[in-house]
Structures are given as C-alpha cells and as structure tokens.
Scaffold this motif. Structure first.
Motif, PDB file in Angstrom:
ATOM      1  N   HIS A 186       0.849  -1.189   0.000  1.00 28.83           N
ATOM      2  CA  HIS A 186       0.000   0.000   0.000  1.00 28.83           C
ATOM      3  C   HIS A 186       0.886   1.241   0.000  1.00 28.83           C
ATOM      4  N   LEU A 187       0.475   2.252  -0.763  1.00 33.11           N
ATOM      5  CA  LEU A 187       1.111   3.574  -0.753  1.00 33.11           C
ATOM      6  C   LEU A 187       0.061   4.578  -0.270  1.00 33.11           C
ATOM      7  N   ASN A 188      -0.110   4.652   1.032  1.00 36.81           N
ATOM      8  CA  ASN A 188      -1.168   5.467   1.616  1.00 36.81           C
ATOM      9  C   ASN A 188      -0.686   6.888   1.874  1.00 36.81           C
ATOM     10  N   ILE A 189      -1.535   7.856   1.526  1.00 37.60           N
ATOM     11  CA  ILE A 189      -1.274   9.262   1.812  1.00 37.60           C
ATOM     12  C   ILE A 189      -2.536   9.867   2.407  1.00 37.60           C
ATOM     13  N   SER A 190      -2.358  10.889   3.213  1.00 37.25           N
ATOM     14  CA  SER A 190      -3.485  11.580   3.842  1.00 37.25           C
ATOM     15  C   SER A 190      -3.178  13.064   3.903  1.00 37.25           C
ATOM     16  N   HIS A 191      -4.161  13.893   3.554  1.00 39.07           N
ATOM     17  CA  HIS A 191      -3.966  15.343   3.509  1.00 39.07           C
ATOM     18  C   HIS A 191      -4.822  16.012   4.576  1.00 39.07           C
ATOM     19  N   LEU A 251       6.397   9.209  -9.952  1.00 40.99           N
ATOM     20  CA  LEU A 251       5.119   8.571 -10.235  1.00 40.99           C
ATOM     21  C   LEU A 251       4.086   9.667 -10.466  1.00 40.99           C
ATOM     22  N   ASN A 252       3.483   9.701 -11.651  1.00 39.65           N
ATOM     23  CA  ASN A 252       2.548  10.759 -12.036  1.00 39.65           C
ATOM     24  C   ASN A 252       1.120  10.235 -11.987  1.00 39.65           C
ATOM     25  N   TYR A 253       0.243  10.983 -11.301  1.00 41.04           N
ATOM     26  CA  TYR A 253      -1.160  10.614 -11.150  1.00 41.04           C
ATOM     27  C   TYR A 253      -2.045  11.775 -11.612  1.00 41.04           C
ATOM     28  N   GLN A 254      -3.298  11.458 -11.842  1.00 44.03           N
ATOM     29  CA  GLN A 254      -4.300  12.445 -12.219  1.00 44.03           C
ATOM     30  C   GLN A 254      -5.511  12.325 -11.286  1.00 44.03           C
ATOM     31  N   ASN A 255      -6.024  13.474 -10.867  1.00 42.80           N
ATOM     32  CA  ASN A 255      -7.253  13.531 -10.061  1.00 42.80           C
ATOM     33  C   ASN A 255      -7.124  12.695  -8.791  1.00 42.80           C
ATOM     34  N   VAL A 256      -6.131  13.017  -7.983  1.00 41.24           N
ATOM     35  CA  VAL A 256      -5.918  12.367  -6.701  1.00 41.24           C
ATOM     36  C   VAL A 256      -6.267  13.346  -5.599  1.00 41.24           C
ATOM     37  N   LEU A 257      -7.204  12.974  -4.735  1.00 46.39           N
ATOM     38  CA  LEU A 257      -7.616  13.829  -3.612  1.00 46.39           C
ATOM     39  C   LEU A 257      -7.974  15.232  -4.082  1.00 46.39           C
ATOM     40  N   SER A 258      -8.737  15.309  -5.151  1.00 45.91           N
ATOM     41  CA  SER A 258      -9.238  16.555  -5.739  1.00 45.91           C
ATOM     42  C   SER A 258      -8.137  17.408  -6.369  1.00 45.91           C
ATOM     43  N   PHE A 259      -6.907  16.891  -6.502  1.00 45.11           N
ATOM     44  CA  PHE A 259      -5.834  17.609  -7.187  1.00 45.11           C
ATOM     45  C   PHE A 259      -5.778  17.128  -8.631  1.00 45.11           C
ATOM     46  N   LYS A 260      -5.656  18.060  -9.558  1.00 48.05           N
ATOM     47  CA  LYS A 260      -5.637  17.702 -10.969  1.00 48.05           C
ATOM     48  C   LYS A 260      -4.366  16.928 -11.327  1.00 48.05           C
ATOM     49  N   SER A 261      -3.226  17.381 -10.830  1.00 43.47           N
ATOM     50  CA  SER A 261      -1.960  16.691 -11.079  1.00 43.47           C
ATOM     51  C   SER A 261      -1.302  16.373  -9.746  1.00 43.47           C
ATOM     52  N   GLU A 321       9.172  13.339  -2.154  1.00 43.85           N
ATOM     53  CA  GLU A 321       8.470  14.594  -2.439  1.00 43.85           C
ATOM     54  C   GLU A 321       7.051  14.321  -2.950  1.00 43.85           C
ATOM     55  N   LEU A 322       6.146  15.212  -2.542  1.00 44.87           N
ATOM     56  CA  LEU A 322       4.782  15.237  -3.076  1.00 44.87           C
ATOM     57  C   LEU A 322       4.592  16.553  -3.809  1.00 44.87           C
ATOM     58  N   ASN A 323       4.331  16.502  -5.095  1.00 45.09           N
ATOM     59  CA  ASN A 323       4.091  17.696  -5.903  1.00 45.09           C
ATOM     60  C   ASN A 323       2.659  17.666  -6.403  1.00 45.09           C
ATOM     61  N   TYR A 324       1.887  18.707  -6.059  1.00 42.02           N
ATOM     62  CA  TYR A 324       0.464  18.713  -6.385  1.00 42.02           C
ATOM     63  C   TYR A 324       0.033  20.134  -6.728  1.00 42.02           C
ATOM     64  N   ASP A 325      -0.473  20.302  -7.937  1.00 45.24           N
ATOM     65  CA  ASP A 325      -1.011  21.590  -8.398  1.00 45.24           C
ATOM     66  C   ASP A 325      -0.070  22.753  -8.103  1.00 45.24           C
ATOM     67  N   GLY A 326       1.213  22.581  -8.415  1.00 41.87           N
ATOM     68  CA  GLY A 326       2.176  23.649  -8.227  1.00 41.87           C
ATOM     69  C   GLY A 326       2.741  23.771  -6.831  1.00 41.87           C
ATOM     70  N   GLN A 327       2.300  22.987  -5.880  1.00 39.95           N
ATOM     71  CA  GLN A 327       2.824  23.017  -4.521  1.00 39.95           C
ATOM     72  C   GLN A 327       3.688  21.781  -4.278  1.00 39.95           C
ATOM     73  N   ARG A 328       4.525  21.868  -3.236  1.00 37.43           N
ATOM     74  CA  ARG A 328       5.454  20.776  -2.967  1.00 37.43           C
ATOM     75  C   ARG A 328       5.553  20.523  -1.471  1.00 37.43           C
ATOM     76  N   ALA A 329       5.582  19.237  -1.114  1.00 38.65           N
ATOM     77  CA  ALA A 329       5.814  18.804   0.265  1.00 38.65           C
ATOM     78  C   ALA A 329       7.002  17.851   0.249  1.00 38.65           C
ATOM     79  N   ASP A 379       6.969  23.951   6.036  1.00 42.16           N
ATOM     80  CA  ASP A 379       6.741  23.340   4.728  1.00 42.16           C
ATOM     81  C   ASP A 379       5.352  22.713   4.670  1.00 42.16           C
ATOM     82  N   ASN A 380       4.854  22.499   3.443  1.00 41.38           N
ATOM     83  CA  ASN A 380       3.547  21.872   3.276  1.00 41.38           C
ATOM     84  C   ASN A 380       3.529  20.429   3.749  1.00 41.38           C
ATOM     85  N   ALA A 381       4.711  19.847   3.987  1.00 45.51           N
ATOM     86  CA  ALA A 381       4.771  18.458   4.423  1.00 45.51           C
ATOM     87  C   ALA A 381       4.083  18.249   5.764  1.00 45.51           C
ATOM     88  N   SER A 382       3.986  19.307   6.578  1.00 45.44           N
ATOM     89  CA  SER A 382       3.300  19.171   7.866  1.00 45.44           C
ATOM     90  C   SER A 382       1.810  18.921   7.703  1.00 45.44           C
TER      91      SER A 382
END
Length: 459
Positions: A260-265, A298-308, A334-342, A378-381
C-alpha cells in the motif's frame, strides 16, 4: 489465483435465522472466513449453481461467477472488510435461535431480509488475503479506502462504477460482542447514507482471518508458511509486478514495490495510491537514473481533488570509507500537487548496500517516523505518509530485486530481554558455583570414644 471453498448457496429473506446452522452442518472446513453479498435492489442478485457439500470452488470459477453476477448489479460496490470473522460469530452473537433481542447483527439481518443474499460460508485463507485485489480485478477499478465519517463529503457518480472499502476492527475475546455490535452499527450507518442519497449499491461483508481458530486451522497455517524464502522471491506468482523504470539503454535501473502507498492530507481519510501505481501502470515521466543518482517520479491524475499529483523518490549512491563500500541512501520523498510541494527527508535507516534493495514493513511519517518534514513551515506538515511492505532499488538492478536489506534492527526489544535474562541467570549460576567451591570440610572431629562433656550444676 488462490482457491475458494467449500459451498456457495443462496438464502431467502425468510431463512436467515436458520441458514448459518445449515451451512455449518454441511461445511467440514474450519479455517475459513464467510463472505456475504447483498444489494439494495431486493431480489435482483443472480443465483449461482449450488455445488455439492464440501466442494472447493476454484479461484477461477469464483471470479467467473462474480463477473456474471456483478454485471447486472449496481455499479457502487461496498466492501466491509473486518479484521477477523467466522461463522461462529453469527451463531454465538446473532439471532440464529430466534432471540432477536440478543443479536448484535440487527442492521445486517435487516439488510439481508430485504434482499436475496449470496453466501459463501467458507472462503479459503489463501483468498482472504487478496479479497480486495480479487474484487478490483473483477470490477476493473481501484479500491478507495474511506472512513464512515467522510461519507457525507464523498460525491459519487452513479453512472460510473465505484469500489469503496470500509475497514472494520475486531478483536476476538471478552469484548467481541460489543465490538461486533459497533461494527454492525457502522454497517447500518453507511447503508443509511447511501439509501438517503438514493445511490443503489452492492454490499459485501467478509474478513481477513477467522476469529475462531481450531487445531485444524493452526495446522493448516503452519503448513502454509513452512520454509524460508528471500524477500525478492514472491510466494504468489499472481502478485502485482513492481514498477520498473528503464535507462536510456533500455535496461531496468529502478524497481519499486509496495503493498500500500497510503497518503493523507490535512488529517483526512487515507488514500491508497497502490492500485493506481501497480494495476493501472502509472506514468514515470520525469524519472532519471545514472551511476550515482536515481529519481523515480510517479505521475497521477485527479488524486484527492488535485488535478496533477506526483510522488517522487530521490536516491543517491554514496561511498562510506568506514565500511569501504557504496551505499544507497534515500534522501527525500516529495509530493508535488497543483504547483505546490511537500518534501520529506530521511530521518534514519533509509539506506542499504548499493548492491542490495531496501525493504521495510512500514515507512511512515507519523509513528516511529523514517520520514520527517524538511521544514517546520513546509507543506509536508499537512501530509501523512504510510507505505506498507515497501521495497525499492535504485542501483545495480539486474532485472529483479536483489537481496533485501531490511530496516528492522537485529537487536529487537525481545532479543534484548532474552539476552539480559540469560545474563542474569548466568550470573546467578556463577555465584552459586563460586559459593559451592568455597565450602571446606572440618580438619578436626570429636572422638566418639572419649569422655563426654560434663557440666556441673551448682545447688
């Protein structure tokens, strides 16, 4: 594909009280988990051909049966996955003997009585481990793990198929009745939400392990896991293949695998990227590798309401003079989502010899974290990461994973307790032997033939 046994039957809405007793009398298997399927559309569930009592249904036949059944059922599938479940739970805590007041499955029984459920009373242990993957294969869509409290925020498109997994805890023991009652209330609440929104559903209730373990169960489990094997040698040939990135020469240079590759925002529900990664062949655009540096994107689309959305692993080969060898160090995740980075830095232990792969049962950013935010601001928090059964190799790839260097330390708390206890016993034994060796016999003895000792008494 794993195998399923022993019996599949259909029960009518008026026969729920007696079906468990009939099933137990016909099924000789003890080390199995039941599986129940019902729908919100009443009697629309297709029936399957009833096999002979005790017949073990193959995994291929089960998949074929589910494919024929699920094509005519509602697109929204709810999988209530309990940690442990056995038929004995229904006989001990259910209304099997007609005493509805003491039953803990009031919501489940009510839902079954309004439908014609499909009951698989004996699902083999080899299949329960992968029941989620099996339904994903049949439905052709990844699973979405949700918590009941987040259902009101979930927007479902009834025209598109959906596969939702609700995990239910259960510990067999003195609190079994209350825990099962709470799980039944969770099932009732979830079904009520879908009914209130007018969303038709197909519900599945099963477990991962049997809650009642007999001697036969212990024997079968022992026989199942006998022997040793390296981490890179998978027992099940149907296990999803690892993500592989090839170099410019067409040779594999980065391998990634995880259960599993679990993430939570922002303390939201966990979202598993695993099905999108290993089943749907995620895009690896932006990945790179050479002799000293590897980057897996790893590139995803439409994850947790983020387009990229991008999940990136940065690895570097470093020579350490103390060990006189090269080591692979995972520097950042690193997590990169809609121009932001954690950005998460490696706190400790994410390294392995360059010739080996790195394996860890749990890579987390919360409990005993191996990953920590790079900056307090950082956004990682705002993110939590939890990778289970995680394995990666960024250098010296020869086609498959090399021998795995595990993150578990050699001296675990149990080993330390055993060593200290053994040392204490050795000290006690040494002290006792020392005392015995210091014993000396008397060099003089009383003469039994001599005169006795007289003590005069004064009047």
């Amino acid at each position: 594909m794993a195998e399923v046994g022993c019996l599949s039957v259909t029960v009518s809405s008026m026969a729920f009280i007696s079906f468990v007793l009939v099933i137990i009398s016909l099924c000789p298997c003890k080390a199995h988990v039941p599986l129940i399927i019902w729908t919100s559309e009443g009697d629309s569930l297709p029936t399957l051909t009833e096999p002979a009592a005790g017949e073990i249904v193959s995994g291929m036949k089960l998949v074929s049966s589910l494919q024929s059944a699920l094509t005519t059922l509602p697109n929204t599938v709810l999988l209530f996955l309990q940690d442990k479940l056995s038929l004995e739970d229904f006989t001990v805590y259910g209304g099997v003997f007609g005493n509805k007041q003491d039953s803990v499955f009031l919501h489940l029984e009510s839902a079954l009585q309004a439908s014609t459920p499909l009951v698989l009373p004996a699902l083999a242990l080899s299949t329960t481990d992968s029941v989620e993957e099996l339904f994903q294969e049949v439905l052709g869509i990844p699973a979405l793990h949700i918590v009941p409290s987040a259902l009101n925020q979930l927007q479902l498109n009834t025209s598109q198929p959906s596969f939702l997994v609700i995990s239910l805890p259960y510990t067999h023991g003195v609190q079994s009745k209350e825990l099962l009652r709470k799980n039944d209330e969770i099932i009732g609440d979830v079904l009520t939400v879908f009914t209130a929104h007018g969303v038709p559903y197909t519900a599945v209730y099963t477990g991962l392990m049997p809650s009642y373990v007999t001697h036969d169960t212990v024997t079968s489990l022992t026989q199942r896991f006998v022997g040793r094997s390296l981490l890179q040698a998978r027992r099940d040939p149907t296990v999803k293949p690892p993500v592989t990135f090839n170099s410019t020469l067409g040779q594999p240079c980065i391998l990634l695998w995880a259960d599993h590759l679990n993430i939570s925002h922002v303390k939201g529900p966990w979202f598993d990227l695993g099905p999108f990664t290993f089943i749907n062949s995620v895009s690896l655009d932006g990945s790179f590798c050479n002799e000293t540096f590897s980057r897996l994107v790893l590139n995803y689309q439409n994850v947790l309401s983020f387009k990229s959305f991008q999940l990136t692993f940065l690895m570097r080969k470093i020579f350490f003079p103390v060990s006189a060898r090269n080591w692979t160090v995972i520097e950042k995740v690193e997590l990169n989502y809609d121009g932001q980075r954690a950005v998460f830095n490696s706190s400790r232990g994410i390294y392995s010899p360059a010739e080996f792969s790195f394996h860890c049962q749990s890579v987390s950013s919360s409990e005993s974290p191996l990953l920590v935010p790079s900056n307090a601001k950082d956004n990682a928090s705002q993110w939590n990461i939890l990778f289970t059964d995680f394995q990666i190799q960024g250098f010296n790839v020869t086609g498959n994973f090399s021998y795995a260097s595990d993150c578990a330390s050699f001296f675990t708390p149990g080993i330390w307790m055993g060593l200290l206890t053994s040392l204490l016993m050795v000290l006690i034994l040494t002290y006792g032997l020392h005392m015995i060796m210091q014993l000396r016999t008397m060099d003089r003895f009383d003469d039994p033939k001599g005169p006795g000792i007289s003590v005069p008494l004064n009047d």
